[in-house]
Structure formats: structure tokens, C-alpha cells
Design an enzyme around this catalytic site. Structure first.
Site, PDB file in Angstrom:
ATOM      1  N   TRP A  77       0.819  -1.226   0.000  1.00  0.00           N
ATOM      2  CA  TRP A  77       0.000   0.000   0.000  1.00  0.00           C
ATOM      3  C   TRP A  77       0.846   1.267   0.000  1.00  0.00           C
ATOM      4  O   TRP A  77       0.334   2.355  -0.188  1.00  0.00           O
ATOM      5  CB  TRP A  77      -0.924   0.011   1.234  1.00  0.00           C
ATOM      6  CG  TRP A  77      -2.060  -0.961   1.181  1.00  0.00           C
ATOM      7  CD1 TRP A  77      -2.327  -1.868   0.188  1.00  0.00           C
ATOM      8  CD2 TRP A  77      -3.102  -1.120   2.156  1.00  0.00           C
ATOM      9  NE1 TRP A  77      -3.470  -2.577   0.489  1.00  0.00           N
ATOM     10  CE2 TRP A  77      -3.971  -2.141   1.694  1.00  0.00           C
ATOM     11  CE3 TRP A  77      -3.391  -0.510   3.374  1.00  0.00           C
ATOM     12  CZ2 TRP A  77      -5.097  -2.546   2.414  1.00  0.00           C
ATOM     13  CZ3 TRP A  77      -4.508  -0.922   4.090  1.00  0.00           C
ATOM     14  CH2 TRP A  77      -5.356  -1.929   3.601  1.00  0.00           C
ATOM     15  N   LYS A  78       2.129   1.142   0.283  1.00  0.00           N
ATOM     16  CA  LYS A  78       3.018   2.307   0.407  1.00  0.00           C
ATOM     17  C   LYS A  78       2.428   3.310   1.408  1.00  0.00           C
ATOM     18  O   LYS A  78       1.769   2.886   2.353  1.00  0.00           O
ATOM     19  CB  LYS A  78       3.274   2.933  -0.974  1.00  0.00           C
ATOM     20  CG  LYS A  78       3.740   1.879  -1.984  1.00  0.00           C
ATOM     21  CD  LYS A  78       4.339   2.435  -3.233  1.00  0.00           C
ATOM     22  CE  LYS A  78       4.781   1.284  -4.133  1.00  0.00           C
ATOM     23  NZ  LYS A  78       5.453   1.724  -5.338  1.00  0.00           N
ATOM     24  N   HIS A 136      12.858  -2.215  -0.390  1.00  0.00           N
ATOM     25  CA  HIS A 136      12.112  -1.687  -1.537  1.00  0.00           C
ATOM     26  C   HIS A 136      12.936  -0.563  -2.179  1.00  0.00           C
ATOM     27  O   HIS A 136      13.625   0.188  -1.468  1.00  0.00           O
ATOM     28  CB  HIS A 136      10.746  -1.155  -1.079  1.00  0.00           C
ATOM     29  CG  HIS A 136       9.861  -0.827  -2.235  1.00  0.00           C
ATOM     30  ND1 HIS A 136       9.976   0.355  -2.931  1.00  0.00           N
ATOM     31  CD2 HIS A 136       8.876  -1.536  -2.846  1.00  0.00           C
ATOM     32  CE1 HIS A 136       9.087   0.356  -3.920  1.00  0.00           C
ATOM     33  NE2 HIS A 136       8.400  -0.778  -3.884  1.00  0.00           N
ATOM     34  N   GLU A 166      12.192   2.244  -3.174  1.00  0.00           N
ATOM     35  CA  GLU A 166      11.923   3.585  -2.624  1.00  0.00           C
ATOM     36  C   GLU A 166      12.685   3.797  -1.319  1.00  0.00           C
ATOM     37  O   GLU A 166      13.091   4.923  -1.006  1.00  0.00           O
ATOM     38  CB  GLU A 166      10.406   3.781  -2.435  1.00  0.00           C
ATOM     39  CG  GLU A 166       9.711   3.943  -3.791  1.00  0.00           C
ATOM     40  CD  GLU A 166       8.284   3.431  -3.862  1.00  0.00           C
ATOM     41  OE1 GLU A 166       7.656   3.220  -2.802  1.00  0.00           O
ATOM     42  OE2 GLU A 166       7.785   3.222  -4.988  1.00  0.00           O
ATOM     43  N   GLU A 200      12.026  -6.279  -8.717  1.00  0.00           N
ATOM     44  CA  GLU A 200      11.271  -5.101  -9.136  1.00  0.00           C
ATOM     45  C   GLU A 200      12.190  -4.160  -9.906  1.00  0.00           C
ATOM     46  O   GLU A 200      12.942  -3.386  -9.300  1.00  0.00           O
ATOM     47  CB  GLU A 200      10.723  -4.359  -7.913  1.00  0.00           C
ATOM     48  CG  GLU A 200       9.769  -5.169  -7.081  1.00  0.00           C
ATOM     49  CD  GLU A 200       8.815  -4.277  -6.285  1.00  0.00           C
ATOM     50  OE1 GLU A 200       7.604  -4.418  -6.451  1.00  0.00           O
ATOM     51  OE2 GLU A 200       9.302  -3.413  -5.531  1.00  0.00           O
ATOM     52  N   SER A 226       4.317  -2.186 -11.904  1.00  0.00           N
ATOM     53  CA  SER A 226       3.156  -1.984 -12.786  1.00  0.00           C
ATOM     54  C   SER A 226       2.441  -3.287 -13.133  1.00  0.00           C
ATOM     55  O   SER A 226       1.942  -3.454 -14.243  1.00  0.00           O
ATOM     56  CB  SER A 226       3.568  -1.227 -14.047  1.00  0.00           C
ATOM     57  OG  SER A 226       4.046   0.066 -13.710  1.00  0.00           O
ATOM     58  N   GLY A 238       1.831  -2.700  -6.209  1.00  0.00           N
ATOM     59  CA  GLY A 238       1.666  -1.374  -5.610  1.00  0.00           C
ATOM     60  C   GLY A 238       0.298  -0.807  -5.935  1.00  0.00           C
ATOM     61  O   GLY A 238      -0.705  -1.129  -5.298  1.00  0.00           O
ATOM     62  N   GLY A 239       0.230   0.029  -6.960  1.00  0.00           N
ATOM     63  CA  GLY A 239      -0.993   0.755  -7.320  1.00  0.00           C
ATOM     64  C   GLY A 239      -2.238  -0.127  -7.368  1.00  0.00           C
ATOM     65  O   GLY A 239      -3.285   0.234  -6.803  1.00  0.00           O
TER      66      GLY A 239
HETATM   67  P1  PGA Z   1       3.529  -0.579  -8.700  1.00  0.00           P
HETATM   68  O1  PGA Z   1       4.488  -0.729  -7.447  1.00  0.00           O
HETATM   69  O2  PGA Z   1       2.748  -1.864  -8.814  1.00  0.00           O
HETATM   70  O3  PGA Z   1       2.657   0.588  -8.391  1.00  0.00           O
HETATM   71  O4  PGA Z   1       4.397  -0.358  -9.890  1.00  0.00           O
HETATM   72  C1  PGA Z   1       5.118  -1.947  -7.155  1.00  0.00           C
HETATM   73  C2  PGA Z   1       5.988  -1.777  -5.936  1.00  0.00           C
HETATM   74  O5  PGA Z   1       6.597  -0.718  -5.778  1.00  0.00           O
HETATM   75  O6  PGA Z   1       6.092  -2.689  -5.092  1.00  0.00           O
END
Ligand code: PGA
Length: 254
Positions: free
Chosen positions: A10-11, A98, A100, A170, A216, A237-238
Site C-alpha cells: 500500500w506504500k 524496496h 523507494e 522489481e 506496474s 503497488g498501485g
Molecule cells: P507498482 O508498485 O505496482 O505501483 O508499480 C510496485 C511496488 O513498488 O512494489
């Protein structure tokens, strides 16, 4: 047989009540619609861990995870949360490394190795992320980058520790960009990762390791990605913020 896992990330989204509402939807659908052997994991912000773990108790196909933890067990680290604390909420998984975290918080392989060890010491399963940037993809250094991330990040673990680790490939250029790696590109890296595991541990360990694809991933592209022999699910993610999309991805393994 290695586990098939679809993990939502979910970030930094969902306030407390929004998170409860989204998770309730997910849990309801999972109960009714998932019949196979797959496992869903929801990696939520720290504020949700305890409540979602309580809600997940009655739903055996869904587990809860955190998105980060500190490498120390306790102490004067204002604002931080240890793996032991995460575990005490009822969570079972934690995302480590991750991209990020690597990019915005300067987390490097050495630190991430400590975090993975801390997670394992608290009986959390690390979902350990690796992957190359666009620049590294374009200058063809990506195999070396991934080999180094594995070597410095997780290959210092003992075989029995490593058996608890889930890897997530990723590619940074595919995260949140709408640009998915093609199924062939992803499979190539997943096979490479499995081979590295076999060389560092042995073939049995390699065959038993769950390797997720992330970047994605959505209900449209998940079937082709998950059909690859070395792709064992996804880190989402999204699309994990929409219960229907997340469930449709989980159901790809049905
Ligand atoms: P995303 O993110 O599906 O929005 O590209 C994946 C993730 O960062 O784990």
C-alpha cells in the site's frame, strides 16, 4: 513446492479508516473467491498492522506485512519501529529493501542485510526487494547489479534462514510508471536469480524459493507474467489499492 504469493504494497496510502475499509473488502472477497493454494499478503502502513492482523485471523489465505523495520531490536532510535514490534502486532511478513527505501532513505545492501537478519530473528518473513534502475538496464550492468544485491543483501544468511526469505524482483523503471517488464524480460531475470541461489546454496533451496515480480503489475498483465516458470507471484503497488484489481491478480493462480 514453493508458495505462490501475491503481496500488496500500500506504500504511504490509506488513513486508518480507509485502510480498514479496504482490507474488509479484500478479506470478504478472499473468503468467497479464492480456492487454490495461493497466499495473499497485505503490506500496510504501521498504523494498520494490529487492526488488520486481528481482522485477518479468520481468513487463512491472507496474511499481514509491514513495509520496513529497523535493524535493531530496541533502543534510542526516535521514530523507528523494530521487527520485534512488527511481529507483536500479529504481522507475519515485512518488505525489506524496496527501491523507494533504497532511493529516498539511502538504504544500502549492508544495512538491508542487517534488516533481513533482524526480521528473521523476530520470526518475520522478509520480502526482500532487488532490481535495477533504468540506467543500469540500458548500460547492461543489470545482471551484475542484481548479483551484488543478492550477495550483499541476503546470501550471508544461513540456508535455514534463507529458506524463510521471499525475493521480489522489481525493476525500478517499471515501478509506478505503467511500464511493465515484458514476461520474457522478467523471466530472464527470475531464472538468473534462481541460478544464483543454486550456486550460493544449492538447487533444492533455489527450487523452493518464491520469487515475485513487481512493477506496474495489474490484472491484465499478471496472467502472462505469472505463467512464466520462475515467476511465483507479484508484489503489487498501485493495483493493490483497489480491492477488485488486487483480487483479480490473486486469482490468476486459480
Ligand atoms: P507498482 O508498485 O505496482 O505501483 O508499480 C510496485 C511496488 O513498488 O512494489
Amino acid at each position: 513446492m514453493r508458495k505462490k504469493i501475491v503481496a500488496g504494497n500500500w506504500k504511504m496510502n490509506m488513513d486508518y479508516n480507509e485502510g480498514l475499509a479496504l482490507f474488509s473488502e479484500i478479506a470478504n472477497m478472499v473468503k468467497d473467491e479464492i480456492t487454490g493454494q495461493q497466499q495473499a499478503v497485505v503490506c500496510c502502513p504501521f498504523i494498520h498492522l494490529y487492526s488488520l492482523s486481528q481482522l485477518a485471523k479468520g481468513v487463512d489465505k491472507v496474511a499481514i506485512g509491514a513495509q520496513n523495520c529497523h535493524q535493531k531490536e530496541s533502543g534510542a532510535y526516535t521514530g523507528e519501529i523494530s521487527a520485534k514490534m512488527v511481529k507483536s502486532t500479529g504481522a507475519a511478513y515485512v518488505i525489506i529493501g524496496h527501491s523507494e527505501r533504497r532511493q529516498y532513505f539511502g538504504e544500502d545492501n549492508q544495512l538491508l542485510a542487517e534488516k533481513a537478519e533482524a526480521a528473521l530473528n523476530s520470526s518475520l518473513k522478509p520480502i526482500f526487494c532487488i532490481g535495477e534502475t533504468l540506467e543500469e538496464r540500458e548500460n547492461d550492468s543489470y545482471f551484475d547489479v542484481i548479483r551484488t544485491q543478492l550477495k550483499e543483501g541476503v546470501f550471508g544468511l544461513t540456508e535455514s534462514q534463507f529458506a524463510q526469505v521471499i525475493l521480489a524482483y522489481e525493476p525500478v523503471w517499471a515501478i509506478g510508471t505503467g511500464k511493465t517488464a515484458s514476461a520474457e524480460q522478467a523471466q530472464e531475470i527470475h531464472a538468473f536469480i534462481r541460478n544464483e541461489i543454486a550456486e550460493n546454496y544449492n538447487q533444492q533451496v533455489a527450487d523452493d524459493t518464491t520469487i515475485l515480480y513487481g512493477g506496474s503489475c495489474n490484472p491484465k498483465n499478471a496472467p502472462e507474467l505469472f505463467a512464466q516458470p520462475d515467476i511465483d507471484g507479484g508484489l503489487i503497488g498501485g493495483a493493490s489499492l483497489k480491492s477488485r484489481d488486487f483480487l483479480d491478480i490473486v486469482k490468476v493462480f486459480n
